[in-house]
Design an enzyme around this catalytic site. Structure first.
Site, PDB file in Angstrom:
ATOM      1  N   CYS A  79     -47.283   9.855   0.803  1.00 62.49           N
ATOM      2  CA  CYS A  79     -47.057  10.977   0.007  1.00 62.49           C
ATOM      3  C   CYS A  79     -47.342  10.701  -1.273  1.00 62.49           C
ATOM      4  CB  CYS A  79     -46.067  11.286   0.301  1.00 62.49           C
ATOM      5  SG  CYS A  79     -44.905  12.604   1.768  1.00 62.49           S
ATOM      6  N   LYS A  83     -41.168  20.439  -0.297  1.00 64.67           N
ATOM      7  CA  LYS A  83     -42.966  20.721   0.253  1.00 64.67           C
ATOM      8  C   LYS A  83     -42.870  20.551   1.993  1.00 64.67           C
ATOM      9  CE  LYS A  83     -43.609  15.429  -0.937  1.00 64.67           C
ATOM     10  NZ  LYS A  83     -44.297  15.177   0.608  1.00 64.67           N
ATOM     11  N   ASP A  97     -39.905  12.222  -2.492  1.00 69.59           N
ATOM     12  CA  ASP A  97     -39.514  12.091  -1.401  1.00 69.59           C
ATOM     13  C   ASP A  97     -37.639  11.351  -1.239  1.00 69.59           C
ATOM     14  OD1 ASP A  97     -40.927  13.969  -0.884  1.00 69.59           O
ATOM     15  OD2 ASP A  97     -42.149  12.994   0.473  1.00 69.59           O
TER      16      ASP A  97
END
Length: 236
Positions: A166, A133, A24
């Site tokens: 995450c 995702k 990310d």
């Protein structure tokens, strides 16, 4: 085979049967004006993280490791985010921020938008894999497990943001699926105060995986890369 100095102990693995995972590294999480910034989180210290990820990616690619880039987000109507019946609807700070500030609707973590894009300094190359995702874990509703198993990959080296959300979620799910997870601590950054970073790293090295750093990683992949005396002593 290489041996990577790490906490709580060194780990030996084959780079060609391992993957570097970049979690990310989007404008949402690493840029001023992105989602985390707008939601009140401090992103001022992300610049060194970006530089360290670039260094780790270059070393991993030269060693023949698979590079996997994750992008967290949803369609611009937020169907993938889940409605009021989903815990994600209630816990996602991006969704809560947009409910508080309707003018941001359709802008935060929406596929195709600036917020969703990887930062300009980090660019996937041919042979890398880029995966969207919809939740914190990179294993949930993605082909990650299949991609890794089909290539015989068992060791995962993690970088990215946020360490305590995450990154840790993906590493934990990998642990339950019998993957060895290693975090490069100086190539990650937390969402929240500094103690969130330290708590996540403590959890990982104590219960779920291993913790190393970019300099040690690069030196393990290419011994010609200098390793500072401080790092040699740190993992001795």
């Amino acid at each position: 085979m290489i041996t990577l100095p790490a906490r709580p102990e060194s780990l030996t693995f084959a780079p060609q049967q391992s993957a570097l995972i970049v979690v990310d590294m989007q404008n949402a999480y690493a840029s001023q004006g992105g989602y985390l910034d707008l939601a009140g989180f401090d992103v001022s210290a992300t610049r060194p993280v970006i530089d360290n990820i670039n260094t780790a990616v270059a070393a991993a690619r030269a060693a023949g490791m698979l590079i996997i880039w994750f992008q967290n987000g949803w369609d611009d109507q937020y169907v993938e985010a889940g409605g009021p019946g989903s815990p994600n609807y209630h816990k996602s700070n991006a969704l809560k921020t947009m409910r508080q500030r309707p003018e941001l609707q359709g802008k935060l973590l929406a596929k195709g938008g600036w917020d969703y894009q990887l930062v300009d300094e980090l660019t996937p190359q041919e042979g890398d894999i880029v995966l969207p995702k919809p939740r914190y874990s990179g294993f949930f509703n993605t082909p990650l497990d299949s991609i890794l198993r089909s290539r015989g990959i068992r060791h995962l080296v993690f970088t990215g943001i946020a360490t305590n959300v995450c990154v840790e979620s993906t590493l934990r799910d990998g642990f339950f699926l019998e993957y060895f997870g290693i975090v490069l601590e100086d190539a990650t950054h937390q969402a929240g105060p500094a103690f969130a970073q330290q708590a996540a790293l403590f959890n990982i090295e104590t219960f779920f995986g291993w913790v190393s750093d970019v300099e040690s990683f690069c030196h393990a992949l290419s011994p010609a890369t200098p390793l500072s005396l401080a790092k040699e002593k740190r993992y001795a």
